[in-house]
Design a protein around this motif. Structure first.
Motif, PDB file in Angstrom:
ATOM      1  N   CYS A  99       0.838  -1.213   0.000  1.00 20.93           N
ATOM      2  CA  CYS A  99       0.000   0.000   0.000  1.00 20.93           C
ATOM      3  C   CYS A  99       0.867   1.255   0.000  1.00 20.93           C
ATOM      4  O   CYS A  99       0.576   2.225  -0.713  1.00 20.93           O
ATOM      5  N   ASP A 100       1.925   1.244   0.788  1.00 20.87           N
ATOM      6  CA  ASP A 100       2.847   2.381   0.805  1.00 20.87           C
ATOM      7  C   ASP A 100       3.466   2.600  -0.580  1.00 20.87           C
ATOM      8  O   ASP A 100       3.654   3.742  -1.011  1.00 20.87           O
ATOM      9  N   LEU A 101       3.795   1.509  -1.263  1.00 20.16           N
ATOM     10  CA  LEU A 101       4.330   1.626  -2.622  1.00 20.16           C
ATOM     11  C   LEU A 101       3.311   2.292  -3.540  1.00 20.16           C
ATOM     12  O   LEU A 101       3.665   3.143  -4.365  1.00 20.16           O
ATOM     13  N   GLY A 102       2.041   1.913  -3.390  1.00 14.46           N
ATOM     14  CA  GLY A 102       1.001   2.531  -4.208  1.00 14.46           C
ATOM     15  C   GLY A 102       0.878   4.021  -3.950  1.00 14.46           C
ATOM     16  O   GLY A 102       0.739   4.819  -4.896  1.00 14.46           O
ATOM     17  N   LEU A 103       0.957   4.429  -2.691  1.00 17.73           N
ATOM     18  CA  LEU A 103       0.873   5.850  -2.366  1.00 17.73           C
ATOM     19  C   LEU A 103       2.070   6.606  -2.931  1.00 17.73           C
ATOM     20  O   LEU A 103       1.935   7.730  -3.421  1.00 17.73           O
ATOM     21  N   ALA A 104       3.252   5.977  -2.884  1.00 20.05           N
ATOM     22  CA  ALA A 104       4.445   6.603  -3.467  1.00 20.05           C
ATOM     23  C   ALA A 104       4.303   6.737  -4.979  1.00 20.05           C
ATOM     24  O   ALA A 104       4.761   7.718  -5.575  1.00 20.05           O
ATOM     25  N   LEU A 105       3.649   5.760  -5.598  1.00 19.52           N
ATOM     26  CA  LEU A 105       3.438   5.811  -7.047  1.00 19.52           C
ATOM     27  C   LEU A 105       2.547   6.996  -7.420  1.00 19.52           C
ATOM     28  O   LEU A 105       2.785   7.672  -8.434  1.00 19.52           O
ATOM     29  N   VAL A 106       1.534   7.262  -6.589  1.00 26.43           N
ATOM     30  CA  VAL A 106       0.666   8.429  -6.833  1.00 26.43           C
ATOM     31  C   VAL A 106       1.468   9.714  -6.720  1.00 26.43           C
ATOM     32  O   VAL A 106       1.348  10.614  -7.557  1.00 26.43           O
ATOM     33  N   GLU A 138      -9.504   9.219  -4.103  1.00 27.57           N
ATOM     34  CA  GLU A 138      -9.689   8.015  -4.916  1.00 27.57           C
ATOM     35  C   GLU A 138      -8.399   7.531  -5.580  1.00 27.57           C
ATOM     36  O   GLU A 138      -8.157   6.309  -5.623  1.00 27.57           O
ATOM     37  N   PRO A 139      -7.527   8.411  -6.113  1.00 25.44           N
ATOM     38  CA  PRO A 139      -6.272   7.901  -6.689  1.00 25.44           C
ATOM     39  C   PRO A 139      -5.425   7.128  -5.694  1.00 25.44           C
ATOM     40  O   PRO A 139      -4.799   6.119  -6.057  1.00 25.44           O
ATOM     41  N   PHE A 140      -5.402   7.553  -4.436  1.00 26.97           N
ATOM     42  CA  PHE A 140      -4.616   6.835  -3.437  1.00 26.97           C
ATOM     43  C   PHE A 140      -5.233   5.466  -3.142  1.00 26.97           C
ATOM     44  O   PHE A 140      -4.511   4.478  -2.974  1.00 26.97           O
ATOM     45  N   TYR A 141      -6.552   5.407  -3.083  1.00 25.75           N
ATOM     46  CA  TYR A 141      -7.234   4.134  -2.833  1.00 25.75           C
ATOM     47  C   TYR A 141      -6.962   3.145  -3.954  1.00 25.75           C
ATOM     48  O   TYR A 141      -6.590   1.982  -3.719  1.00 25.75           O
ATOM     49  N   VAL A 142      -7.132   3.583  -5.187  1.00 28.86           N
ATOM     50  CA  VAL A 142      -6.923   2.693  -6.327  1.00 28.86           C
ATOM     51  C   VAL A 142      -5.459   2.271  -6.428  1.00 28.86           C
ATOM     52  O   VAL A 142      -5.156   1.103  -6.697  1.00 28.86           O
ATOM     53  N   ALA A 143      -4.548   3.203  -6.188  1.00 30.31           N
ATOM     54  CA  ALA A 143      -3.123   2.885  -6.274  1.00 30.31           C
ATOM     55  C   ALA A 143      -2.704   1.890  -5.204  1.00 30.31           C
ATOM     56  O   ALA A 143      -1.878   0.997  -5.455  1.00 30.31           O
ATOM     57  N   ALA A 144      -3.258   2.014  -3.998  1.00 29.93           N
ATOM     58  CA  ALA A 144      -2.931   1.064  -2.934  1.00 29.93           C
ATOM     59  C   ALA A 144      -3.396  -0.339  -3.311  1.00 29.93           C
ATOM     60  O   ALA A 144      -2.660  -1.321  -3.140  1.00 29.93           O
ATOM     61  N   GLY A 145      -4.607  -0.453  -3.837  1.00 31.22           N
ATOM     62  CA  GLY A 145      -5.093  -1.758  -4.277  1.00 31.22           C
ATOM     63  C   GLY A 145      -4.295  -2.309  -5.441  1.00 31.22           C
ATOM     64  O   GLY A 145      -4.013  -3.515  -5.501  1.00 31.22           O
ATOM     65  N   PHE A 146      -3.916  -1.454  -6.371  1.00 29.97           N
ATOM     66  CA  PHE A 146      -3.138  -1.885  -7.530  1.00 29.97           C
ATOM     67  C   PHE A 146      -1.760  -2.384  -7.098  1.00 29.97           C
ATOM     68  O   PHE A 146      -1.261  -3.389  -7.612  1.00 29.97           O
ATOM     69  N   ALA A 147      -1.141  -1.701  -6.140  1.00 31.63           N
ATOM     70  CA  ALA A 147       0.164  -2.137  -5.643  1.00 31.63           C
ATOM     71  C   ALA A 147       0.045  -3.467  -4.899  1.00 31.63           C
ATOM     72  O   ALA A 147       0.954  -4.307  -4.978  1.00 31.63           O
ATOM     73  N   MET A 148      -1.043  -3.677  -4.181  1.00 35.68           N
ATOM     74  CA  MET A 148      -1.273  -4.976  -3.547  1.00 35.68           C
ATOM     75  C   MET A 148      -1.402  -6.078  -4.593  1.00 35.68           C
ATOM     76  O   MET A 148      -0.897  -7.198  -4.398  1.00 35.68           O
TER      77      MET A 148
END
Length: 246
Positions: free
Chosen positions: A19-26, A214-224
């Motif tokens: 999830c942290d990786l997804g937030l960093a990606l955003v 919403e971008p953070f939510y989707v990115a966290a799920g995508f990184a998972m």
């Protein structure tokens, strides 16, 4: 997926780290994400707000219901971001049939209330599998990860609620005492145009929160999702070998 082209370092992570990786990606691709997501969200919000005079709660329902469809834009941008590619609105428009038109009924009906939709959306949108193959793929990726995916959904639902009511509260927190804002919130139907104004404030606050969160939510799920594929397919080892022998 072209593992050799990935612009992020792959390694086995806990799903919380993913999830942290997804937030960093955003944060790293914020410009691409919001310049593609904002026009679609604002267009939907504008159409939803046209219904506020008829049914005050309808704009909120429309925005809420269409979020999985809006998320398809974000998955498209994030899928390009992991390869280090910037995305323009023109890229989304060229791929509009794939991004905005695919699996519309599934997205808006029986998958709408999935407690792990951010985690499984990439399976639906990017892998292109159908029927029993898709169902088996979902079961495989969800194995031992339902709890983490549900926890992600629960955390963002609570964050969304807190932010919406926090924005609404700002109006009367910063209003002059003599303006009667508190009474307007408690008894909006007793003021001229009060109920319509209250409904507009709620709808606009919800739109602003969806735009931000919403971008953070989707990115966290995508990184998972990516992290699960690393565990299943040893992408980290393949990436290391490709770099070593490049």
């Amino acid at each position: 997926m072209r593992v050799e082209g990935l612009a992020i370092a792959l390694r086995p992570r806990s799903q919380a780290e993913a999830c942290d990786l997804g937030l960093a990606l955003v944060r790293a691709h914020a410009r691409s994400i919001w310049r593609c997501f904002t026009p679609v969200l604002l267009a939907v919000a504008a159409l939803a707000l046209c219904t506020v005079d008829s049914l005050g709660w309808l704009p909120l329902l429309i925005l809420f219901w269409l979020k999985p469809w809006l998320d398809r834009v974000l998955v498209f941008v994030l899928a390009r971001a992991v390869f280090g590619e910037a995305t323009q609105w023109a890229d989304v428009w060229r791929a509009r049939r794939q991004v905005l038109g695919g699996q519309l009924l599934r997205t808006l009906f029986w998958r709408r209330f999935s407690p792990w939709r951010a985690y499984t959306q990439a399976i639906e949108q990017l892998e292109g599998q159908r029927g029993s193959a898709r169902r088996q793929r979902r079961r495989l990726l969800l194995n031992d990860n339902r709890g983490a995916a549900t926890a992600l959904q629960t955390a963002f639902v609570h964050a969304e609620g807190v932010l919406v009511y926090g924005l609404v509260a700002l109006l009367w927190w910063f209003a002059p005492e003599q303006a009667g804002i508190w009474d307007w919130f408690v008894n909006p139907e007793q003021h001229a145009g009060g109920q319509l104004g209250f409904d507009l404030v709620m709808a606009l606050s919800y739109t602003a929160v969806v735009l931000f969160l919403e971008p953070f939510y989707v990115a966290a799920g995508f990184a998972m999702y990516l992290n699960r594929r690393v565990a299943l397919e040893a992408w980290d080892i393949e990436q290391e070998f490709r770099h070593a022998f490049a």
